[in-house]
Design a protein around this motif. Structure first.
Motif, mmCIF file in Angstrom:
data_model
loop_
_atom_site.group_PDB
_atom_site.id
_atom_site.type_symbol
_atom_site.label_atom_id
_atom_site.label_comp_id
_atom_site.label_asym_id
_atom_site.label_seq_id
_atom_site.Cartn_x
_atom_site.Cartn_y
_atom_site.Cartn_z
ATOM 1 N N GLU A 214 1.078 -1.405 -0.165
ATOM 2 C CA GLU A 214 -0.025 -0.197 0.088
ATOM 3 C C GLU A 214 0.913 0.963 0.183
ATOM 4 O O GLU A 214 0.755 1.976 -1.010
ATOM 5 C CB GLU A 214 -1.543 -0.356 1.048
ATOM 6 C CG GLU A 214 -2.095 0.711 1.343
ATOM 7 C CD GLU A 214 -3.434 0.952 0.081
ATOM 8 O OE1 GLU A 214 -3.710 2.438 -0.374
ATOM 9 O OE2 GLU A 214 -2.983 -0.378 0.054
ATOM 10 N N LYS A 217 2.645 1.912 -3.599
ATOM 11 C CA LYS A 217 1.902 1.609 -4.847
ATOM 12 C C LYS A 217 1.993 2.787 -5.542
ATOM 13 O O LYS A 217 2.571 2.495 -7.068
ATOM 14 C CB LYS A 217 -0.077 1.866 -4.487
ATOM 15 C CG LYS A 217 -0.521 2.799 -3.648
ATOM 16 C CD LYS A 217 -1.417 2.776 -3.997
ATOM 17 C CE LYS A 217 -1.893 3.752 -2.703
ATOM 18 N NZ LYS A 217 -3.559 4.218 -3.281
ATOM 19 N N ASN A 218 2.934 3.775 -5.459
ATOM 20 C CA ASN A 218 3.188 4.893 -6.204
ATOM 21 C C ASN A 218 4.375 5.216 -6.756
ATOM 22 O O ASN A 218 5.086 6.643 -6.878
ATOM 23 C CB ASN A 218 2.099 6.384 -5.958
ATOM 24 C CG ASN A 218 0.895 6.335 -6.175
ATOM 25 O OD1 ASN A 218 0.073 5.641 -7.126
ATOM 26 N ND2 ASN A 218 -0.177 6.377 -4.836
ATOM 27 N N LYS A 315 -10.513 9.094 -5.479
ATOM 28 C CA LYS A 315 -10.226 7.879 -5.590
ATOM 29 C C LYS A 315 -8.745 8.466 -7.160
ATOM 30 O O LYS A 315 -7.634 7.311 -7.059
ATOM 31 C CB LYS A 315 -11.149 7.156 -6.718
ATOM 32 C CG LYS A 315 -10.999 6.194 -7.149
ATOM 33 C CD LYS A 315 -12.242 4.658 -7.497
ATOM 34 C CE LYS A 315 -11.687 2.931 -7.700
ATOM 35 N NZ LYS A 315 -12.453 2.527 -7.131
ATOM 36 N N GLU A 318 -5.743 9.317 -4.676
ATOM 37 C CA GLU A 318 -5.502 8.219 -4.035
ATOM 38 C C GLU A 318 -4.258 7.298 -4.861
ATOM 39 O O GLU A 318 -3.756 6.474 -4.241
ATOM 40 C CB GLU A 318 -6.829 7.574 -3.658
ATOM 41 C CG GLU A 318 -7.536 8.169 -2.427
ATOM 42 C CD GLU A 318 -8.457 7.657 -2.124
ATOM 43 O OE1 GLU A 318 -8.804 7.043 -2.749
ATOM 44 O OE2 GLU A 318 -8.729 8.171 -0.761
ATOM 45 N N ASN A 319 -4.995 6.713 -6.484
ATOM 46 C CA ASN A 319 -4.209 5.681 -7.528
ATOM 47 C C ASN A 319 -3.132 6.327 -7.831
ATOM 48 O O ASN A 319 -2.069 6.319 -8.608
ATOM 49 C CB ASN A 319 -5.621 5.457 -8.000
ATOM 50 C CG ASN A 319 -5.993 4.209 -7.117
ATOM 51 O OD1 ASN A 319 -5.671 3.443 -7.528
ATOM 52 N ND2 ASN A 319 -7.584 4.930 -7.140
ATOM 53 N N CYS A 321 -2.822 10.009 -9.064
ATOM 54 C CA CYS A 321 -1.940 11.127 -10.518
ATOM 55 C C CYS A 321 -1.544 12.733 -9.468
ATOM 56 O O CYS A 321 -1.979 12.563 -8.549
ATOM 57 C CB CYS A 321 -3.997 11.428 -10.553
ATOM 58 S SG CYS A 321 -4.604 9.942 -11.843
ATOM 59 N N CYS A 344 -1.155 12.436 -15.159
ATOM 60 C CA CYS A 344 -0.751 11.353 -14.546
ATOM 61 C C CYS A 344 0.537 11.076 -14.694
ATOM 62 O O CYS A 344 1.214 11.693 -16.359
ATOM 63 C CB CYS A 344 -1.498 10.292 -13.953
ATOM 64 S SG CYS A 344 -2.199 9.329 -15.769
ATOM 65 N N LEU A 348 1.026 4.829 -15.536
ATOM 66 C CA LEU A 348 -0.820 4.949 -14.347
ATOM 67 C C LEU A 348 -1.596 4.664 -15.389
ATOM 68 O O LEU A 348 -2.560 4.908 -14.957
ATOM 69 C CB LEU A 348 -0.587 5.901 -13.686
ATOM 70 C CG LEU A 348 0.405 5.980 -12.264
ATOM 71 C CD1 LEU A 348 0.406 7.085 -11.268
ATOM 72 C CD2 LEU A 348 0.189 4.774 -11.403
ATOM 73 N N LYS A 351 -4.281 2.445 -15.614
ATOM 74 C CA LYS A 351 -5.204 2.045 -14.506
ATOM 75 C C LYS A 351 -5.706 2.893 -14.285
ATOM 76 O O LYS A 351 -7.537 3.032 -13.930
ATOM 77 C CB LYS A 351 -4.192 1.546 -13.007
ATOM 78 C CG LYS A 351 -4.864 1.964 -11.277
ATOM 79 C CD LYS A 351 -3.924 1.331 -10.735
ATOM 80 C CE LYS A 351 -3.008 2.507 -10.609
ATOM 81 N NZ LYS A 351 -2.560 2.530 -9.153
ATOM 82 N N ILE A 352 -5.691 3.996 -15.091
ATOM 83 C CA ILE A 352 -6.293 5.413 -14.917
ATOM 84 C C ILE A 352 -7.531 5.500 -15.301
ATOM 85 O O ILE A 352 -8.692 5.921 -15.357
ATOM 86 C CB ILE A 352 -5.429 6.608 -15.409
ATOM 87 C CG1 ILE A 352 -4.629 6.736 -13.745
ATOM 88 C CG2 ILE A 352 -6.614 7.560 -14.604
ATOM 89 C CD1 ILE A 352 -5.111 6.558 -12.177
ATOM 90 N N ILE A 355 -10.453 3.428 -14.303
ATOM 91 C CA ILE A 355 -10.671 3.767 -13.329
ATOM 92 C C ILE A 355 -12.717 4.765 -14.210
ATOM 93 O O ILE A 355 -13.544 5.468 -13.724
ATOM 94 C CB ILE A 355 -10.233 4.756 -12.171
ATOM 95 C CG1 ILE A 355 -9.624 3.749 -11.628
ATOM 96 C CG2 ILE A 355 -11.128 5.754 -11.204
ATOM 97 C CD1 ILE A 355 -8.256 4.672 -10.458
#
Length: 434
Positions: A214, A217-218, A315, A318-319, A321, A344, A348, A351-352, A355
């Motif tokens: 966690e 993750k970035n 969201k 949090e992922n 960006c 971003c 990514l 994934k983006i 979403i």
């Protein structure tokens, strides 16, 4: 500007980073003297030279009285940390001082498990406000990761690692060492996590462990070929809070000092974290630092409940960006709509896109690569008259201070706690900088 570059080819943990900083010249006696201001139970610190496959490096070990002093300080083993906690947490210790290898250590109340208790220990000490502020950021990231994994709020989390005395020493010790070395910016390369499984309280867990995964993750990372847990949650949290820039290597840069902090493992590669220390003027940077490998992703939305936007924007941030924003537009047939704009990293993209297509009513997106010029940024901690600490973001261009602004969330927290107007907190924070 004083810059530190971290080469994490063999992972990182809190004690590895602390060993590295001491190897680079951080004053041991200063660090130990400042750590004595904490009342966190009876412990001793071992600082020694070790050899890892031919590399001379510094190893730091924190041992507690209730813990078997012959047991190695294996930061990579969550099971070991749990064993420590069973011996440490909830057991009061007698307050006295003892010495190990000429190093004196202070003792006090028992260690605690939740974030508030840990921060109470740190905030009640006589450590500098900047150290307290940075420590809170690191422990909060740890708490958020544990909370996400266990499906709880950060105040409900019962930590497996965070409550341990050695973790507090590692984190605060690293912050003190960075301050002593006058490090102003930290960079790093891609992080090797290791692979396989690690034994913890809940059974076998994949590497990286859930909380570590966690936290990173970035952060650019890869598994590598080593069947060991190379990155601990503490090491990951320190990277997340302290590192402001990632780049592949330091081949084109010049440095004045190189050091090594040792881990516990004996591996097929040296179990060390390597650090390069130097001045910014030595880094051959251009006057206009350009950051590439970024995308702008956009989609026009005219048929979605606007109540959804807050959730979707949060969201996306949090992922990973860098930024997300809405632009009001008028579409065909005079329909009011919004452009959802996303900035971003290129890695990514998949994934983006997933979403956006799953969470919005959009059925298509456009994207294009961009570059940007970024001013140097620094977070300063200021202490208000009430004793509360507020974060202030300062921006620099070509060495000149061009802007500073109190951080909204930091001010909001103080305003709520002290029942004061938010604008008053902002104003007082700025006045403290004068």
């Amino acid at each position: 500007m004083r810059v530190l570059f971290l080469d994490t080819f063999s992972g990182i943990s809190g004690n590895m980073l602390l060993g590295l900083l001491i190897d680079l010249g951080a004053d041991q006696q200063y660090i130990l003297s400042e750590l004595n201001k904490l009342n966190i139970g009876e412990y001793k610190i071992i600082i020694e030279r070790v050899n890892k496959l031919g590399i001379d490096s510094t190893y730091v070990d924190v041992q507690c009285k209730e813990f078997d002093e012959q047991h190695s300080h294996e930061h990579g083993l969550v099971g070991t940390l749990i064993h420590k906690l069973q011996n440490i947490l909830g057991k009061p210790t007698t307050g006295h001082v003892h010495s190990h290898g000429g190093v004196t250590h202070s003792h006090g109340p028992e260690a605690q498990r939740n974030l508030d208790s840990i921060m109470e220990i740190i905030n009640n000490s006589e450590l500098a406000a900047t150290i307290k502020f940075q420590a809170e950021k690191v422990f909060t990231e740890l708490a958020k990761a544990e909370a996400k994994v266990h499906g709880k709020s950060i105040q409900e989390v019962h930590f497996h690692e965070v409550g341990a005395v050695d973790t507090i020493i590692d984190i605060v010790g690293c912050l003190l060492a960075l301050e002593n070395l006058k490090v102003e910016k930290i960079m790093a390369n891609r992080l090797q996590t290791g692979r396989g499984f690690v034994k913890c309280a809940h059974g076998l867990m994949p590497i990286p462990a859930p909380a570590t995964a966690e936290l990173i993750k970035n952060i650019p990372n890869y598994a590598g070929e080593i069947d060991k847990e190379l990155v601990t949650p503490t090491g990951a949290a320190l990277l997340k809070v302290l590192v402001t820039e990632y780049q592949p290597d330091v081949a084109s840069l010049e440095w004045e000092r190189i050091g090594y902090g040792a881990g516990t493992w004996d591996l097929s590669i040296p179990n060390v974290v390597r650090g390069y220390l130097g001045e910014k003027s030595m880094l051959q940077e251009s006057a206009l630092p350009t950051v590439g490998d970024l995308l702008v992703i956009q989609t026009n939305i005219d048929d979605m409940n606007p109540e959804y936007y807050e959730y979707i924007l949060n969201k996306l941030l949090e992922n990973g960006c860098q930024d997300v924003w809405l632009t009001a537009i008028i579409m065909k047939k005079n329909r009011p709509a919004n452009v959802l704009n996303i900035l971003c990293q290129q890695n990514l993209f998949d994934k983006i896109v997933a979403i956006v297509l799953r969470e919005t009513t959009s059925i298509g997106l456009r994207y294009y690569p961009v570059q940007r010029v970024v001013a140097e940024r620094e977070i300063q901690a200021v202490v208000l008259k009430s004793g509360s600490v507020v974060a202030v973001k300062c921006a620099y261009f070509q060495g000149e201070l061009i802007n500073r602004a109190p951080e909204y969330e930091s001010c909001l927290e103080v305003a709520k706690r002290e029942s004061r107007p938010l604008k008053d907190i902002y104003q007082e924070a700025l006045e403290c900088l004068k």
